[in-house]
Design a protein around this motif. Structure first.
Motif, PDB file in Angstrom:
ATOM      1  N   UNK A  90       4.783  10.424  -1.740  1.00  0.00           N
ATOM      2  CA  UNK A  90       4.384   9.039  -1.469  1.00  0.00           C
ATOM      3  C   UNK A  90       4.950   8.580  -0.125  1.00  0.00           C
ATOM      4  N   UNK A  91       4.237   7.659   0.518  1.00  0.00           N
ATOM      5  CA  UNK A  91       4.637   7.176   1.836  1.00  0.00           C
ATOM      6  C   UNK A  91       5.625   6.020   1.756  1.00  0.00           C
ATOM      7  N   UNK A  92       6.033   5.662   0.558  1.00  0.00           N
ATOM      8  CA  UNK A  92       7.027   4.620   0.375  1.00  0.00           C
ATOM      9  C   UNK A  92       7.913   5.010  -0.797  1.00  0.00           C
ATOM     10  N   UNK A 140       0.837  -1.193   0.000  1.00  0.00           N
ATOM     11  CA  UNK A 140       0.000   0.000   0.000  1.00  0.00           C
ATOM     12  C   UNK A 140       0.868   1.239   0.000  1.00  0.00           C
ATOM     13  N   UNK A 141       0.238   2.353  -0.331  1.00  0.00           N
ATOM     14  CA  UNK A 141       0.940   3.623  -0.333  1.00  0.00           C
ATOM     15  C   UNK A 141      -0.064   4.732  -0.077  1.00  0.00           C
ATOM     16  N   UNK A 142       0.379   5.749   0.630  1.00  0.00           N
ATOM     17  CA  UNK A 142      -0.441   6.942   0.829  1.00  0.00           C
ATOM     18  C   UNK A 142       0.154   8.071   0.002  1.00  0.00           C
ATOM     19  N   UNK A 143      -0.722   8.798  -0.669  1.00  0.00           N
ATOM     20  CA  UNK A 143      -0.283   9.872  -1.564  1.00  0.00           C
ATOM     21  C   UNK A 143      -0.867  11.194  -1.089  1.00  0.00           C
ATOM     22  N   UNK A 144      -0.041  12.202  -1.066  1.00  0.00           N
ATOM     23  CA  UNK A 144      -0.493  13.528  -0.662  1.00  0.00           C
ATOM     24  C   UNK A 144      -0.073  14.536  -1.725  1.00  0.00           C
ATOM     25  N   UNK A 145      -1.072  15.135  -2.368  1.00  0.00           N
ATOM     26  CA  UNK A 145      -0.800  16.159  -3.377  1.00  0.00           C
ATOM     27  C   UNK A 145      -0.750  17.537  -2.736  1.00  0.00           C
ATOM     28  N   UNK A 146      -0.008  18.406  -3.359  1.00  0.00           N
ATOM     29  CA  UNK A 146       0.060  19.799  -2.920  1.00  0.00           C
ATOM     30  C   UNK A 146       0.506  20.656  -4.090  1.00  0.00           C
ATOM     31  N   UNK A 147       0.418  21.966  -3.890  1.00  0.00           N
ATOM     32  CA  UNK A 147       0.914  22.888  -4.903  1.00  0.00           C
ATOM     33  C   UNK A 147      -0.151  23.554  -5.744  1.00  0.00           C
ATOM     34  N   UNK A 148      -1.394  23.137  -5.580  1.00  0.00           N
ATOM     35  CA  UNK A 148      -2.460  23.774  -6.329  1.00  0.00           C
ATOM     36  C   UNK A 148      -2.742  25.170  -5.807  1.00  0.00           C
ATOM     37  N   UNK A 149      -3.602  25.879  -6.532  1.00  0.00           N
ATOM     38  CA  UNK A 149      -3.963  27.215  -6.100  1.00  0.00           C
ATOM     39  C   UNK A 149      -4.622  27.989  -7.207  1.00  0.00           C
ATOM     40  N   UNK A 150      -4.740  29.280  -6.974  1.00  0.00           N
ATOM     41  CA  UNK A 150      -5.338  30.195  -7.950  1.00  0.00           C
ATOM     42  C   UNK A 150      -4.207  30.896  -8.698  1.00  0.00           C
ATOM     43  N   UNK A 151      -4.265  30.823 -10.014  1.00  0.00           N
ATOM     44  CA  UNK A 151      -3.211  31.415 -10.827  1.00  0.00           C
ATOM     45  C   UNK A 151      -3.837  32.076 -12.044  1.00  0.00           C
ATOM     46  N   UNK A 152      -3.189  33.096 -12.546  1.00  0.00           N
ATOM     47  CA  UNK A 152      -3.702  33.790 -13.720  1.00  0.00           C
ATOM     48  C   UNK A 152      -3.328  33.058 -15.003  1.00  0.00           C
ATOM     49  N   UNK A 153      -4.091  33.328 -16.024  1.00  0.00           N
ATOM     50  CA  UNK A 153      -3.791  32.763 -17.344  1.00  0.00           C
ATOM     51  C   UNK A 153      -2.346  33.093 -17.723  1.00  0.00           C
ATOM     52  N   UNK A 154      -1.661  32.076 -18.232  1.00  0.00           N
ATOM     53  CA  UNK A 154      -0.272  32.248 -18.629  1.00  0.00           C
ATOM     54  C   UNK A 154       0.733  31.942 -17.544  1.00  0.00           C
ATOM     55  N   UNK A 155       0.256  31.770 -16.332  1.00  0.00           N
ATOM     56  CA  UNK A 155       1.145  31.477 -15.229  1.00  0.00           C
ATOM     57  C   UNK A 155       1.575  30.018 -15.193  1.00  0.00           C
ATOM     58  N   UNK A 156       2.321  29.681 -14.157  1.00  0.00           N
ATOM     59  CA  UNK A 156       2.839  28.321 -13.999  1.00  0.00           C
ATOM     60  C   UNK A 156       2.594  27.817 -12.584  1.00  0.00           C
ATOM     61  N   UNK A 157       2.528  26.515 -12.469  1.00  0.00           N
ATOM     62  CA  UNK A 157       2.410  25.861 -11.172  1.00  0.00           C
ATOM     63  C   UNK A 157       3.221  24.577 -11.205  1.00  0.00           C
ATOM     64  N   UNK A 158       3.710  24.185 -10.048  1.00  0.00           N
ATOM     65  CA  UNK A 158       4.306  22.867  -9.915  1.00  0.00           C
ATOM     66  C   UNK A 158       3.561  22.117  -8.822  1.00  0.00           C
ATOM     67  N   UNK A 159       2.909  21.054  -9.223  1.00  0.00           N
ATOM     68  CA  UNK A 159       2.202  20.204  -8.279  1.00  0.00           C
ATOM     69  C   UNK A 159       3.148  19.117  -7.784  1.00  0.00           C
ATOM     70  N   UNK A 179      -4.482   9.878  -4.390  1.00  0.00           N
ATOM     71  CA  UNK A 179      -4.417  10.928  -3.396  1.00  0.00           C
ATOM     72  C   UNK A 179      -5.751  11.643  -3.303  1.00  0.00           C
ATOM     73  N   UNK A 180      -5.792  12.666  -2.456  1.00  0.00           N
ATOM     74  CA  UNK A 180      -7.045  13.377  -2.216  1.00  0.00           C
ATOM     75  C   UNK A 180      -7.284  14.502  -3.226  1.00  0.00           C
TER      76      UNK A 180
END
Length: 115
Positions: A24-26, A1-20, A106-107
């Motif tokens: 992992x728990x293993x 088994x493995x637990x996954x936790x995502x992060x890095x999302x948010x509100x961004x303007x058109x043309x911007x960038x994000x890194x999600x 993940x969630x």
């Protein structure tokens, strides 16, 4: 088994960038494939990109020029870099781990692109 936790999302303007990030728990080297999916309300979850334990990457054709999947085995983390964000990228982004025949999710992390 493995637990996954995502992060890095948010509100961004058109043309911007994000890194999600997907932590992992293993060791991710013990995970056959780690993938990114996204879902908007009322629609099916769709494949975005994935990376295998050997480092091979796969993308949906329509997104591969703006999306990059990568991993850091020392941190047991997989990343999704999204550039030149568009309003249609607004969705909840999910991480999936496939270990042999089993899938783990993940969630999710919300990405909202404003114009």
């Amino acid at each position: 088994q493995v637990r996954l936790v995502e992060s890095g999302g948010g509100l961004v303007q058109v043309g911007g960038s994000l890194r999600l990030s997907c932590a992992a728990s293993r060791s991710i080297l013990s995970i056959n494939t780690m993938g990114w999916y996204r879902q908007v309300p009322g629609k099916q979850r769709e494949f975005v990109a994935e990376i295998t334990s050997s480092g091979s990457t796969y993308y949906v054709n329509s997104l591969k020029d703006r999306f990059t999947v990568s991993s850091d085995s020392a941190k047991n983390t997989v990343y999704l870099q999204i550039n030149n964000l568009k309003p249609e990228d607004t969705a909840v982004y999910y991480c999936r781990a496939t270990i042999f025949a089993n899938d783990y999710w993940g969630q999710g992390t919300q990405v909202t692109v404003s114009s």
